[in-house]
Design an enzyme around this catalytic site. Structure first.
Site, PDB file in Angstrom:
ATOM      1  N   LYS A 173       0.831  -1.206   0.000  1.00 34.40           N
ATOM      2  CA  LYS A 173       0.000   0.000   0.000  1.00 34.40           C
ATOM      3  C   LYS A 173       0.867   1.258   0.000  1.00 34.40           C
ATOM      4  CE  LYS A 173      -1.890  -1.726   3.597  1.00 34.40           C
ATOM      5  NZ  LYS A 173      -2.692  -1.964   4.817  1.00 34.40           N
ATOM      6  N   THR A 205      -7.966   8.921   9.425  1.00 29.52           N
ATOM      7  CA  THR A 205      -7.423   7.760   8.716  1.00 29.52           C
ATOM      8  C   THR A 205      -7.303   6.548   9.631  1.00 29.52           C
ATOM      9  OG1 THR A 205      -5.215   8.551   9.259  1.00 29.52           O
ATOM     10  CG2 THR A 205      -6.093   9.159   7.094  1.00 29.52           C
ATOM     11  N   GLY A 209      -6.276   0.566   7.082  1.00 30.20           N
ATOM     12  CA  GLY A 209      -5.697  -0.719   6.674  1.00 30.20           C
ATOM     13  C   GLY A 209      -6.641  -1.875   6.968  1.00 30.20           C
TER      14      GLY A 209
END
Ligand code: PXL
Length: 258
Positions: A173, A205, A209
């Site tokens: 990523k 954020t 993930g």
């Protein structure tokens, strides 16, 4: 109904970990089961405490789910210790759980460790060979390979090297790389594909993930091919970041309803 299993830690704040995974499974219409590895006392400001569950009990949860439910896909998140990594690998192998997405979570947003440093080797040797896909960010890839990754070129080399550790595919990523775009690299035995998305300027954020790997697992549970699952999951994460609800006083969650 399709079923996905998350093997991950609890985030009391609800933005990351098992909570993010289950919300994301629900969003894709997939039934979610969970095996907890650790429990955090956490909010958007940081992690105030972490307690690991006994490794054998992590394996016991996976066994209980696997003996009863059809698991169409699974993902792993924070695993805490080398013993838990071993127990998860053992249970996943014994019950033939796949496809398996391994998100090699190492630290929480604020830097608090969610995986013991000595467990990195167990992750590489025991879990990666069982994975359909691993989803490291740049910092995790650096820890896994023991060297810095600064450019897109270095990221591509790193993705190929991680693929050689045995997973079916690697999604490296780019959210932590410099640049206007977030470029994720998908390395498979067929080659390396770049997925580009605009970088969303937001401090919300927390759990990105977890949310991405859960979305990929949900789409794999629905039978999507890997490349399609990655592209669709990434589009979902972009929308989830764009419409983040701004909850909490720190790094808030993304919008799992997106
Ligand atoms: O986003 C990584 C992560 C995974 N699992 C748990 C977490 C976090 C980040 O905070 O708390 C439980």
């Amino acid at each position: 109904m399709r079923v996905a299993l998350t093997i991950a830690g609890s985030d009391s704040g609800g933005g990351a970990g098992v909570q993010a995974d289950l919300k994301t499974f629900f969003r894709f219409g997939v039934y979610g089961a969970s095996a907890l590895t650790l429990v955090t006392a956490q909010n958007t400001l940081g992690v105030q405490g972490v307690e690991l569950l006994p490794a054998a009990f992590v394996g016991r949860q996976i066994q209980s789910v696997a003996e009863d439910l059809p698991i169409h896909a699974a993902k792993t998140g924070a695993l805490g210790s080398g013993e838990i990594v071993e127990a998860v690998a053992e249970a996943v192998a014994r019950h033939g759980i796949r496809p398996l997405v391994v998100d090699p979570v190492m630290v929480a947003k604020g830097g608090e460790p969610l995986l013991a440093p000595e467990a990195v080797q167990a992750l590489r040797e025991r879990l990666f060979p069982l994975a359909t896909l691993i989803t490291p960010n740049r910092l995790e890839a650096e820890a896994l390979l023991g060297r810095p990754i600064r450019t897109l070129q270095e990221a591509e080399e790193a993705a190929r090297e991680l693929l050689a550790l045995g997973p079916g595919a690697v999604l490296l990523k780019g959210g932590h790389l410099e640049g206007e775009e977030a470029v994720d690299l998908l390395a498979t035995p067929k080659g390396v594909l770049a997925f580009r998305a605009p970088r969303i300027p937001t401090r919300h954020t927390h759990g990105t993930g977890c949310t991405l790997s859960a979305a990929i697992a949900a789409l794999l549970a629905l039978g999507r091919p890997l490349e399609e699952a990655v592209a669709e999951a990434k589009a979902y994460l972009t929308r989830a970041l764009e419409t983040a609800p701004g909850l909490g006083h720190g790094h808030g969650p993304v919008n799992h309803f997106a």
